[in-house]
Design a protein around this motif. Sequence first.
Motif, PDB file in Angstrom:
ATOM      1  N   ASN A  32      -8.073 -50.192  45.574  1.00  0.00           N
ATOM      2  CA  ASN A  32      -8.801 -51.077  46.493  1.00  0.00           C
ATOM      3  C   ASN A  32      -9.211 -50.231  47.698  1.00  0.00           C
ATOM      4  OD1 ASN A  32      -5.936 -51.232  47.369  1.00  0.00           O
ATOM      5  ND2 ASN A  32      -6.676 -52.700  48.867  1.00  0.00           N
ATOM      6  N   CYS A  65     -12.599 -53.899  49.363  1.00  0.00           N
ATOM      7  CA  CYS A  65     -11.912 -55.106  49.809  1.00  0.00           C
ATOM      8  C   CYS A  65     -11.964 -55.197  51.335  1.00  0.00           C
ATOM      9  CB  CYS A  65     -10.461 -55.055  49.329  1.00  0.00           C
ATOM     10  SG  CYS A  65      -9.474 -56.459  49.881  1.00  0.00           S
ATOM     11  N   ASP A  66     -12.221 -56.389  51.838  1.00  0.00           N
ATOM     12  CA  ASP A  66     -12.310 -56.601  53.287  1.00  0.00           C
ATOM     13  C   ASP A  66     -11.182 -57.499  53.789  1.00  0.00           C
ATOM     14  OD1 ASP A  66     -13.628 -56.129  55.755  1.00  0.00           O
ATOM     15  OD2 ASP A  66     -14.609 -58.091  55.636  1.00  0.00           O
ATOM     16  N   GLN A  67     -10.055 -57.528  53.089  1.00  0.00           N
ATOM     17  CA  GLN A  67      -8.959 -58.422  53.474  1.00  0.00           C
ATOM     18  C   GLN A  67      -8.006 -57.837  54.507  1.00  0.00           C
ATOM     19  OE1 GLN A  67      -7.598 -59.639  49.375  1.00  0.00           O
ATOM     20  NE2 GLN A  67      -7.638 -61.622  50.401  1.00  0.00           N
ATOM     21  N   LYS A  96     -17.462 -56.220  46.324  1.00  0.00           N
ATOM     22  CA  LYS A  96     -16.336 -56.515  47.207  1.00  0.00           C
ATOM     23  C   LYS A  96     -15.537 -57.659  46.596  1.00  0.00           C
ATOM     24  CE  LYS A  96     -17.097 -56.742  51.748  1.00  0.00           C
ATOM     25  NZ  LYS A  96     -17.763 -56.812  53.074  1.00  0.00           N
ATOM     26  N   CYS A  97     -14.223 -57.579  46.757  1.00  0.00           N
ATOM     27  CA  CYS A  97     -13.378 -58.603  46.158  1.00  0.00           C
ATOM     28  C   CYS A  97     -12.108 -58.786  46.971  1.00  0.00           C
ATOM     29  CB  CYS A  97     -13.040 -58.221  44.721  1.00  0.00           C
ATOM     30  SG  CYS A  97     -12.040 -56.726  44.568  1.00  0.00           S
ATOM     31  N   ASP A  98     -11.408 -59.854  46.664  1.00  0.00           N
ATOM     32  CA  ASP A  98     -10.088 -60.095  47.236  1.00  0.00           C
ATOM     33  C   ASP A  98      -9.036 -59.525  46.300  1.00  0.00           C
ATOM     34  OD1 ASP A  98     -11.285 -61.452  49.305  1.00  0.00           O
ATOM     35  OD2 ASP A  98     -10.558 -63.438  48.717  1.00  0.00           O
ATOM     36  N   ASN A 100      -5.667 -60.176  47.194  1.00  0.00           N
ATOM     37  CA  ASN A 100      -4.568 -61.108  47.457  1.00  0.00           C
ATOM     38  C   ASN A 100      -5.147 -62.506  47.634  1.00  0.00           C
ATOM     39  OD1 ASN A 100      -2.420 -59.175  47.590  1.00  0.00           O
ATOM     40  ND2 ASN A 100      -3.041 -58.635  49.664  1.00  0.00           N
ATOM     41  N   GLY A 101      -4.276 -63.505  47.525  1.00  0.00           N
ATOM     42  CA  GLY A 101      -4.691 -64.870  47.818  1.00  0.00           C
ATOM     43  C   GLY A 101      -5.295 -65.596  46.631  1.00  0.00           C
ATOM     44  N   ASN A 103      -8.283 -66.236  45.691  1.00  0.00           N
ATOM     45  CA  ASN A 103      -9.479 -65.682  45.045  1.00  0.00           C
ATOM     46  C   ASN A 103      -9.286 -64.246  44.584  1.00  0.00           C
ATOM     47  OD1 ASN A 103     -10.992 -68.074  45.503  1.00  0.00           O
ATOM     48  ND2 ASN A 103     -11.212 -67.446  47.636  1.00  0.00           N
ATOM     49  N   THR A 104      -8.040 -63.884  44.283  1.00  0.00           N
ATOM     50  CA  THR A 104      -7.751 -62.514  43.842  1.00  0.00           C
ATOM     51  C   THR A 104      -8.575 -62.166  42.608  1.00  0.00           C
ATOM     52  OG1 THR A 104      -5.501 -62.594  44.716  1.00  0.00           O
ATOM     53  CG2 THR A 104      -5.927 -60.969  42.997  1.00  0.00           C
ATOM     54  N   GLN A 105      -9.188 -61.009  42.653  1.00  0.00           N
ATOM     55  CA  GLN A 105      -9.964 -60.507  41.520  1.00  0.00           C
ATOM     56  C   GLN A 105      -9.013 -60.422  40.314  1.00  0.00           C
ATOM     57  OE1 GLN A 105     -10.530 -58.014  39.272  1.00  0.00           O
ATOM     58  NE2 GLN A 105     -12.703 -58.411  38.995  1.00  0.00           N
TER      59      GLN A 105
END
Length: 159
Positions: A32, A65-67, A96-98, A100-101, A103-105
Amino acid sequence: MESEFYQLSARTPQGAELPMADFEGKAVLIVNTATKCGLAPQFEGLEALHQKYKDRGLVVLGFPCDQFRDQEPETNETMEQVCKINHGVTFTLTQKCDVNGPNTQPVFKYLKNELGGFLNDAIKWNFTKFLIDRSGKPYKRYAPITKPEAIEKDIQKLL
């Protein structure tokens, strides 16, 4: 029995499907990434591994990832260009993806389930790395601070 990993997919920054089955028979390093992270110099090390081992069967996949503290401000449209210009990246990046959480890829959901982290399975920061062997089995998880060159011996073992 085919690995569950090969049932998964991601999307390219342009929105095209990127099936993990395309990498069957190859060792895959999944990371990530984030262009504004203090660990972003690792892009160069990841690219070096890509260049050195791509012809022997290594695939490097960056999942921006922008988390984590908004350290990936680029859009899907600009990300590849910024990574190429600033870090020389030619390995494959996804949308871009998540990681965690809710909406985790799905690739990260699977990898976290297979190779849990310290204390819990959550990805704790950018540049967490997962190495998958040629049969699609998750082999090892590496901390964000683990430099790409420190993974080289494991990559050689899998190739």
